[in-house]
Write a protein that holds these residues in place. Sequence first.
Motif, short mmCIF file in Angstrom:
data_model
loop_
_atom_site.label_atom_id
_atom_site.label_comp_id
_atom_site.label_asym_id
_atom_site.label_seq_id
_atom_site.Cartn_x
_atom_site.Cartn_y
_atom_site.Cartn_z
N UNK A 180 27.64 -14.97 15.69
CA UNK A 180 28.88 -15.67 15.30
C UNK A 180 28.95 -15.86 13.79
N UNK A 181 27.80 -16.09 13.16
CA UNK A 181 27.79 -16.24 11.71
C UNK A 181 28.22 -14.96 11.02
N UNK A 182 27.72 -13.84 11.50
CA UNK A 182 28.12 -12.54 10.92
C UNK A 182 29.63 -12.36 11.01
N UNK A 183 30.17 -12.62 12.17
CA UNK A 183 31.62 -12.45 12.36
C UNK A 183 32.41 -13.43 11.51
N UNK A 184 31.92 -14.65 11.36
CA UNK A 184 32.60 -15.65 10.55
C UNK A 184 32.69 -15.20 9.09
N UNK A 185 31.56 -14.77 8.53
CA UNK A 185 31.56 -14.33 7.14
C UNK A 185 32.43 -13.09 6.96
N UNK A 186 32.33 -12.16 7.89
CA UNK A 186 33.11 -10.92 7.78
C UNK A 186 34.60 -11.20 7.87
N UNK A 187 34.99 -12.16 8.70
CA UNK A 187 36.41 -12.50 8.82
C UNK A 187 36.93 -13.18 7.55
N UNK A 188 36.11 -14.02 6.94
CA UNK A 188 36.52 -14.75 5.74
C UNK A 188 36.53 -13.84 4.51
N UNK A 189 35.53 -12.97 4.42
CA UNK A 189 35.36 -12.15 3.22
C UNK A 189 34.84 -10.77 3.61
N UNK A 190 35.72 -9.89 4.05
CA UNK A 190 35.28 -8.57 4.53
C UNK A 190 34.50 -7.77 3.50
N UNK A 191 34.75 -8.02 2.22
CA UNK A 191 34.09 -7.22 1.18
C UNK A 191 32.70 -7.72 0.82
N UNK A 192 32.34 -8.92 1.26
CA UNK A 192 30.98 -9.42 0.98
C UNK A 192 29.97 -8.69 1.86
N UNK A 193 28.87 -8.28 1.23
CA UNK A 193 27.81 -7.59 1.96
C UNK A 193 27.00 -8.61 2.75
N UNK A 194 26.93 -8.39 4.05
CA UNK A 194 26.18 -9.29 4.93
C UNK A 194 24.84 -8.67 5.27
N UNK A 195 23.78 -9.37 4.89
CA UNK A 195 22.42 -8.99 5.26
C UNK A 195 21.90 -10.04 6.23
N UNK A 196 21.15 -9.63 7.22
CA UNK A 196 20.72 -10.56 8.26
C UNK A 196 19.20 -10.54 8.42
N UNK A 197 18.65 -11.72 8.57
CA UNK A 197 17.22 -11.84 8.83
C UNK A 197 16.89 -11.30 10.22
N UNK A 198 15.98 -10.36 10.26
CA UNK A 198 15.52 -9.79 11.53
C UNK A 198 14.04 -10.14 11.69
N UNK A 199 13.79 -11.18 12.46
CA UNK A 199 12.42 -11.63 12.74
C UNK A 199 12.50 -12.61 13.90
N UNK A 200 11.38 -12.82 14.54
CA UNK A 200 11.37 -13.67 15.73
C UNK A 200 11.07 -15.13 15.45
N UNK A 201 10.58 -15.46 14.25
CA UNK A 201 10.10 -16.83 14.05
C UNK A 201 11.16 -17.92 14.28
N UNK A 202 12.46 -17.71 13.96
CA UNK A 202 13.41 -18.79 14.28
C UNK A 202 13.60 -18.98 15.78
N UNK A 203 13.29 -17.94 16.56
CA UNK A 203 13.53 -17.96 18.01
C UNK A 203 12.26 -18.23 18.82
#
Length: 340
Positions: A113-136
């Motif tokens: 949902x965070x990815x979609x929120x940022x992309x909807x607000x600012x499509x031109x901003x580059x979204x990088x996402x943390x890929x790791x298990x520690x938060x989960x």
Amino acid sequence: MNLNFLMVQKNKYMLRRNRRLRNNESIRSLVRETILHPNDFIVPLFIVEGSNIKEEIPSMPNYFRMSLDNIEKEVKELQRLNLKSVLLFVKVLDNLKDNAGKEALNPNGLMQRAIKTVKNVAPEIIIMTDVALDPYSIYGHDGIIENGQIANDSTANFLAEMSISHAQAGADFVAPSDMMDGRIQTIRQALEQNNFINTGILAYSAKYASAHYGPFRDALDSAPVDLMDIPKDKKTYQMDYHNRIEAIRETVMDVKEGADIVMVKPGISYLDIVREVKNAVDVPVAVYQVSGEYAMIKAASERGWLDHDAIMMEQTTSIKRAGADMIASYFAKDIVKLIS
């Protein structure tokens, strides 16, 4: 007139005076080699469930965990400051944590949902996402625990699934921060097979087992738990800070496996590694100026021991001077306001 006397007179003057190029700020800025620019920065964002939440992280003064409605406002401010990239981290509710990380694949999970929120607000901003298990993870580790150990291959396969989920939500880059062997190739192949050929990988390639991460783990409640039958720290997968050559080996392997950008983490204590990596690879090099580095400057400046802005600019400039093409920094907004 005596020719020898003239030669002595001539040679007593210095022909080169390097201080001429430091005489005032105008000339210093004209010949300056390393200059910070808004394009240099990746802005880490900490995201929590709920609404109208903007809570300061105690060990990171003036940095906040925010709910998605406030993330929208934050992203709009980043745009106004000409900052063009964000790195997303989520604080997962305790009741959603387990050993397998299954919440990470929830298409309606907080990260997605965070990815979609940022992309909807600012499509031109580059979204990088943390890929790791520690938060989960109920154990606070970056991988799945099997027989008391961090299971490398099953974790790598799961991270590939997580990467696909982020790409489906709209991530521009996935940023595996786990340090499992072979995970870049596994993720790259999964992205290709699922037709996400334009989704990039920012690989945490030389991530050291550092004492600088404490405030970050407070921010996400992701510190390893102290249980007798599992590793009490991350030293079996994050790098030994005594080592230099190992960093080059890790980074070159990630590039061969398909990394588009490589990262050194932390920053200020590892500038030698940054330069070595920059010299060794032909892809952009990122550096993470981590939470402990941020907290130390904040604490010292609050006590009046250091000039906050001066040391912030000096340390961040040194990271770029060492070879960083981009810097993930909690100071990004403050720096851009100063240099503007």
